[in-house]
Design a protein around this motif. Structure first.
Motif, PDB file in Angstrom:
ATOM      1  N   LEU A 205      -7.185  -4.153 -18.790  1.00 38.54           N
ATOM      2  CA  LEU A 205      -5.887  -3.508 -18.654  1.00 38.54           C
ATOM      3  C   LEU A 205      -5.513  -3.300 -17.191  1.00 38.54           C
ATOM      4  N   THR A 207      -4.674  -4.990 -14.815  1.00 35.71           N
ATOM      5  CA  THR A 207      -4.157  -6.292 -14.416  1.00 35.71           C
ATOM      6  C   THR A 207      -3.532  -6.193 -13.026  1.00 35.71           C
ATOM      7  N   TRP A 340       6.747  -5.899 -18.713  1.00 35.29           N
ATOM      8  CA  TRP A 340       5.383  -6.359 -18.995  1.00 35.29           C
ATOM      9  C   TRP A 340       4.484  -5.242 -19.518  1.00 35.29           C
ATOM     10  N   THR A 343       4.492  -5.918 -23.203  1.00 33.33           N
ATOM     11  CA  THR A 343       3.782  -7.138 -23.615  1.00 33.33           C
ATOM     12  C   THR A 343       2.278  -7.022 -23.409  1.00 33.33           C
ATOM     13  N   GLN A 344       1.860  -6.181 -22.455  1.00 32.19           N
ATOM     14  CA  GLN A 344       0.434  -5.986 -22.198  1.00 32.19           C
ATOM     15  C   GLN A 344      -0.158  -4.859 -23.044  1.00 32.19           C
TER      16      GLN A 344
END
Length: 349
Positions: A205, A207, A340, A343-344
């Motif tokens: 997570l 990212t 995002w 989406t994540q």
């Protein structure tokens, strides 16, 4: 192009209680401090129960305990419920009733707690009949990079005041107004370091997008304690609306007085070590670094900075770099929730 959804303001920490039939669980719940009645040798029914840590998403915990009232049927929860529900508090919501309902439902699902609310108790919880003794709210702002976020804190420490509270105070890397106040505590801090240090958050997570977003974030947070909540008729969940969070944040920020500028760095500068960044900023301000650094340090830094097309042997006549107004950050740079994040799977509210 990354789209942004709304403003990133949220509720994260809460301490509240509600009626809920349940069975006391093990030693974690029923260790209590009894006191003897002055008119009797019999221990009082009233007591104090220690809290039980209950694990949420990605090992984020909140504390749950039985309040020692006569029926022992009142539950208190305390902790960051946004972290509990989604594993982090980088983004969140201002719907207090929804946050509390989701948290209580998750606790009811935990068979170890054995919470058994009656139909009436559950209906009361859903209607917001939950008593609050502490609530934390925040709003987030974005700067160009981690360098500017850190520099904002450094510069604002000497330049920021607030009516009633006076000069801001720094403790560690956080700026405070009214620290440990019994009514309201306000603070500014950078979010990036906290996310990096969160060992409970899975690496998948963390990212690049999430870390970059967190590194640029400046957070303004207000802790509302029991006295403030009582004085403003906000000590029960049913009295809260989304607009209240925004109003409290707005009114507090309007009282902040801040003047000054910070330089905006090139993106490539953010990858330099802190030592080289310091040398770079001295150079940008027009200093002759041969007079400020030892010979060995000067030539070492010159060599390293040349790899970034920066030649510190050229003395700049003046600081000729774009700057960012400190106060404008709190007006024009409000952070939103990027697409995002959905989406994540970083949004669970």
């Amino acid at each position: 192009m990354i789209s942004i959804v709304g403003h990133n303001k949220m509720i994260d920490y809460i301490k509240c209680s509600f009626k809920c039939n349940h069975k006391l669980v093990g030693n974690n719940f029923i260790v209590k401090i009894s006191t003897k009645n002055l008119d009797s040798d019999i221990d009082s029914k009233y007591g104090f129960y220690t809290g039980l840590d209950v694990k949420g998403k990605y090992n984020s915990n909140i504390k749950v305990r039985t309040l020692g009232d006569k029926e022992d049927n009142r539950i208190e929860i305390s902790g960051n419920i946004t972290k509990f529900l989604q594993g982090h508090n980088l983004f969140g919501i201002t719907n207090l009733n929804k946050l509390v309902r989701m948290t209580v439902n998750k606790l009811i699902e935990d068979k170890n707690l054995e919470l058994r609310p009656t139909v009436q108790q559950l209906d009361d919880i859903n209607k917001g009949m939950v008593h609050i003794t502490r609530l934390d709210i925040n709003r987030n702002f974005h700067l160009p990079s981690r360098v500017e976020a850190d520099r904002w804190i450094i510069e604002a420490k000497n330049l920021m005041t607030m009516s009633y509270y006076g000069q801001v105070k720094q403790f560690d890397s956080t700026l405070y107004f009214g620290r440990q106040s019994k009514t309201k505590e306000l603070k500014f801090y950078c979010k990036g370091a906290e996310i990096e240090a969160n060992s409970s958050l899975p690496k998948n997570l963390k990212t690049p997008l999430m870390l970059d977003y967190a590194n640029k974030m400046l957070r303004f947070e207000i802790r509302l304690n029991a006295r403030y909540l009582n004085e403003h008729n906000l000590s029960d969940v049913y009295n809260w609306k989304d607009s209240i969070v925004n109003d409290i944040l707005d009114k507090s920020l309007k009282r902040v007085e801040l003047r000054g500028n910070i330089p905006i760095s090139d993106k490539k500068i953010t990858t330099l070590s802190p030592v080289l960044q310091s040398t770079y900023y001295l150079w940008m301000e027009g200093h002759d670094l041969k007079k400020h650094l030892s010979s060995g340090t000067y030539y070492r830094h010159k060599r390293e900075l040349l790899t970034h097309d920066i030649d510190i042997s050229i003395v700049l006549p003046k600081f000729d770099k774009a700057t960012l107004d400190l106060a404008s950050v709190l007006k024009d740079n409000v952070a939103g929730i990027p697409d995002w994040a959905y989406t994540q799977g970083l949004i669970a509210l």
